[in-house]
Write an enzyme that holds these catalytic residues in place. Structure first.
Site, short mmCIF file in Angstrom:
data_model
loop_
_atom_site.label_atom_id
_atom_site.label_comp_id
_atom_site.label_asym_id
_atom_site.label_seq_id
_atom_site.Cartn_x
_atom_site.Cartn_y
_atom_site.Cartn_z
N SER A 143 34.03 40.58 47.77
CA SER A 143 34.89 41.87 46.22
C SER A 143 33.87 42.45 45.57
O SER A 143 33.42 43.49 45.44
CB SER A 143 36.13 40.94 46.03
OG SER A 143 36.67 40.37 46.75
N GLU B 37 35.27 29.98 37.62
CA GLU B 37 34.57 30.92 37.11
C GLU B 37 33.42 30.00 35.84
O GLU B 37 32.50 29.73 35.32
CB GLU B 37 35.38 31.64 36.09
CG GLU B 37 35.84 32.61 37.70
CD GLU B 37 36.96 32.62 38.28
OE1 GLU B 37 37.88 31.20 37.26
OE2 GLU B 37 37.93 32.42 39.54
N PHE C 256 37.52 37.79 34.49
CA PHE C 256 36.90 36.34 34.51
C PHE C 256 35.44 36.50 33.94
O PHE C 256 36.02 35.19 33.28
CB PHE C 256 36.98 35.89 36.19
CG PHE C 256 38.12 36.25 36.31
CD1 PHE C 256 39.15 36.08 36.50
CD2 PHE C 256 38.38 37.08 38.25
CE1 PHE C 256 40.78 36.61 36.40
CE2 PHE C 256 39.89 37.38 38.66
CZ PHE C 256 40.44 37.14 37.83
N HIS D 102 34.73 45.40 38.49
CA HIS D 102 36.22 45.84 38.72
C HIS D 102 36.97 46.13 37.36
O HIS D 102 37.72 46.10 36.82
CB HIS D 102 37.47 44.55 39.69
CG HIS D 102 37.39 45.21 41.31
ND1 HIS D 102 36.25 44.32 41.53
CD2 HIS D 102 37.99 44.86 42.06
CE1 HIS D 102 36.37 44.44 43.22
NE2 HIS D 102 36.88 44.31 42.99
C1 LIG Z 1 40.77 32.55 38.10
C2 LIG Z 1 40.79 34.10 39.90
N1 LIG Z 1 39.57 33.92 40.16
C3 LIG Z 1 39.98 34.59 41.56
C4 LIG Z 1 40.87 35.75 41.60
C5 LIG Z 1 40.34 36.33 43.30
N2 LIG Z 1 41.47 36.10 43.82
C6 LIG Z 1 42.42 36.23 44.28
S1 LIG Z 1 42.68 35.73 45.66
C7 LIG Z 1 41.66 34.63 46.22
C8 LIG Z 1 41.57 33.39 46.90
C9 LIG Z 1 43.16 32.16 46.51
O1 LIG Z 1 42.81 31.95 47.69
P1 LIG Z 1 43.91 30.83 48.15
O2 LIG Z 1 44.53 30.36 46.59
O3 LIG Z 1 43.62 29.80 49.01
O4 LIG Z 1 45.38 31.43 47.99
P2 LIG Z 1 45.66 32.12 49.72
O5 LIG Z 1 44.48 31.85 50.71
O6 LIG Z 1 46.86 30.81 49.84
O7 LIG Z 1 46.70 33.19 49.72
C10 LIG Z 1 40.37 34.93 45.10
C11 LIG Z 1 39.15 33.66 45.08
C12 LIG Z 1 41.71 35.78 40.94
N3 LIG Z 1 43.14 36.06 40.98
N4 LIG Z 1 41.93 34.76 40.04
#
Ligand SMILES: Cc1ncc(C[n+]2csc(CCOP(=O)(O)OP(=O)(O)O)c2C)c(N)n1
Lengths: 275, 350
Positions: B61, B82, B107, B133
């Site tokens: 991203s 983070e 973040f 972002h």
């Molecule tokens: C604190 C935070 N850091 C980064 C993100 C960006 N982000 C959105 S979804 C994601 C991956 C999530 O993985 P997981 O919890 O395993 O969800 P799934 O595979 O079920 O979609 C990230 C890094 C976020 N939403 N919040």
């Protein structure tokens, strides 16, 4: 064991929800579809079998609470809430559009039926503990359910939550980890390993149930075991498949977030129909 | 203040692969802000073994993933965690490395705020932070992923330098300046689909020195980040009506170019600030501090989010709704030109 008709009822509902996720994703240009698919069976079991809720009264004080800590699964949650009658389905046609109440992450002040605004990972878990402790302190009987992403478990705050629940023991709380083994950049065990996840939670004072998160007998059995538990908080590690139901999305890092064209939409719907 | 000619260009087109290992100016035509910083950083890392990259499950991203492909041994993905990542960066800096940490602005500036303050700024660690972002550039993701507070947060941390480049070209220069600078730096960029503001690489980019993009005598618009191009367009739009607008790209918000602001107060006596950020504590506040210190009266307006959380929507729609696009700036220009203010008596003596 579920009765065959009951199992089929839940499976059919899950299929319908997955189809809706595909349709909304197609219409809105893109969504976190992979994780929305993996969490669906757990949401269906909760919303269509166990949760004491009344869509006509989203603010009913004694309702069970649900927190989608992995807030990016909001598209899947919204589809369930629409189907339950919290709001009209056609509102989802504007998902993600300017001025719509619905963005990728649901806002509790804008979307009926949402108990916590999530999206920043590692928050909802703690919120759900507070709700469960609050129920006890205010003498209410409701239960709290929370779904955490496995990648989300990278967050330090998740383990602060785990430690607090291990200490305060809110047994009216059931937490699910959607263990699809992927985060955003790739497989969790490559990006930042989590195994043994069950051992981690156990050492924090939890009762851990590890199940197939797409098997309704297992999901329902785990929920009932959690309801009967009186000593420790329960975490259900739901072993799932990211992108579940859509063959070309399953276990593909690239389908964490994505959009669908006409052809992909048709293929996705066919695949779900077959599943 | 250095001068440069901006262009109100079309949105940056996708891709056109950078050839070979060397980043060339021509690539800037085809790259977004995010892609550019990934590229410039990677080039820097290939030349300088001290540069290391850190991210938190956002390699794709934030586009720092490019670094991972080219310099895998100095790339570290911490998973979705983070706070710890900033503590680790602080420790790495102790050993002489130059850690560049990239995650979403929200973040970096909010979730990890205390780590940035105590581990990076307080200890004067040479850690570089790129928040992507920012503002409402991640429109449809909503408030959890918008970031309209990062300038305010980062600005109030002692030892921190805060930069908001206007486009991909300015970002390329900002990243180079950041690496050359000794001490903590925060660069905020958008999601990476921003149209170009500078038409070529032929402009100065010095930390703490603003760029004059349009000279004018009736009113000054001071902008940072994505709204800079909007300010230029607004100035060009009111010009046929005889309104002479000065446009300043205040790419460095801290340390701010006080001299350019005081000169604008003296020359035009009417100022507007524009930022993709809350008006509480950001660019507008930084400019207001300088105006107050100067003791000069002027008409003044801050454009940005007025102490509220943005609705969900496409970034361009949101910029329009909250009045930080060219339309909003044009109407603010009309209003501020009519605004009364008390002129100090000895004004002419200055
Ligand atoms: C604190 C935070 N850091 C980064 C993100 C960006 N982000 C959105 S979804 C994601 C991956 C999530 O993985 P997981 O919890 O395993 O969800 P799934 O595979 O079920 O979609 C990230 C890094 C976020 N939403 N919040």
């Amino acid at each position: 064991m579920l009765a065959a008709a009951e199992r089929k009822r839940l499976q059919d509902k899950a299929r319908a929800i997955r189809e809706e996720i595909v349709k909304v994703t197609y219409a809105c240009g893109g969504s976190h579809i992979g994780g929305a698919m993996s969490q669906t069976d757990v949401l269906v079991a909760l919303y269509y079998k166990y949760m004491r809720i009344d869509p006509a009264r989203p603010d009913w004080e004694d309702r069970d609470r649900f927190v989608l800590s992995k807030g990016h699964g909001g598209v899947g949650h919204a589809v369930v809430l629409a189907d339950k009658g919290y709001f009209e389905r056609k509102l989802l046609d504007d998902f993600n559009k300017t001025g719509s109440p619905f963005g990728m992450h649901l806002d509790r002040l804008k979307v009926r039926g949402v108990d916590a605004s999530t999206g920043s990972l590692g928050h909802g878990f703690g919120i759900s503990i507070g709700m469960a402790m609050g129920a006890r302190l205010t003498g209410r009987q409701f239960r709290v359910y929370c779904v955490v992403g496995d990648g989300e478990c990278h967050e330090g705050s998740v383990w602060e939550s785990a430690m607090a629940a291990g200490h305060f023991k809110p047994t009216n709380l059931t937490v699910f980890v959607d263990r699809n083994r992927f985060c955003l950049d790739g497989p969790t065990e490559e990006v930042m390993p989590l195994d043994p996840l069950d051992g981690k939670f156990e050492s924090f004072g939890w009762r851990v149930l590890s199940i197939d998160g797409h098997d309704f007998d297992a999901i329902c059995g785990a929920i009932e075991t959690a309801h009967a538990e009186t000593a420790r908080p329960v975490v259900v590690i739901a072993n799932t498949v990211k992108g579940k139901g859509v063959d070309f999305m399953e276990n593909q890092t690239a389908w964490h977030y994505g959009g669908l064209d006409d052809r992909m939409k048709a293929r996705a719907l066919e695949s779900i129909a077959r599943s | 203040m250095s001068t440069a000619t901006p262009t109100a260009g079309k949105p940056a087109k996708k891709a056109a692969k950078a050839t070979g290992l060397t980043w060339t100016i021509a690539d800037a035509d085809h790259m977004t802000q995010a892609e550019i910083y990934g590229e410039v950083l990677t080039q820097a890392a290939l030349k300088d073994g001290r540069v290391v990259a850190l991210t938190a499950d956002l390699a794709k991203s934030t586009k720092i993933g490019k670094f991972e492909q080219k310099v895998p041994e100095r790339f570290f993905n911490f998973g979705i965690a983070e706070a710890n990542m900033f503590a680790v960066a602080s420790g790495m800096a102790e050993t002489g490395l130059i850690p560049v940490v990239s995650t979403f602005a929200v973040f970096a500036s909010l979730r990890a705020a205390e780590f940035v303050r105590t581990d990076v700024c307080y200890q004067k660690r040479n850690v570089k932070i790129i928040g992507t972002h920012s503002g409402t550039s991640f429109g449809q993701a909503g408030t959890t992923h918008h970031c309209t507070e990062d300038i305010a947060v980062m600005r109030c941390l002692a030892n921190m330098t805060v930069i908001a480049p206007a486009d991909a070209r300015a970002t390329a220069k900002a990243v180079e300046a950041m690496l050359a600078h000794d001490g903590p730096v925060y660069i905020r960029i958008g999601r990476g689909f921003e149209p170009p503001c500078y038409k070529d690489m032929d402009f100065e980019f010095t930390i703490g020195k603003s760029n004059l993009l349009r000279d004018g005598t009736d009113i000054t618009v001071i902008a940072a980040g994505i709204p800079v191009l909007q300010a230029v367009e607004a100035a060009d739009r009111v010009k046929p009506d005889g309104v002479s607008v000065r446009v300043i790209d205040m790419h460095t918000i801290k340390p701010i170019d006080e001299e350019a602001i005081v000169r604008a107060v003296q020359d035009t006596r009417r100022l507007i600030t524009v930022e993709d950020h809350t008006v509480v504590g950001g660019l507008g506040t930084a400019v207001a501090d300088v105006i107050a210190k100067s003791g000069k009266g002027c008409a003044f307006r801050k454009l940005g989010y007025q102490d509220e959380y943005s609705i969900v929507g496409y970034p361009e729609d949101l910029q329009h709704r909250y009045g930080i696009d060219a339309d909003g700036i044009v109407s603010a220009i009309g209003e501020v030109l009519k605004q009364d203010f008390e002129q100090d008596e000895d004004w002419e003596d200055e």
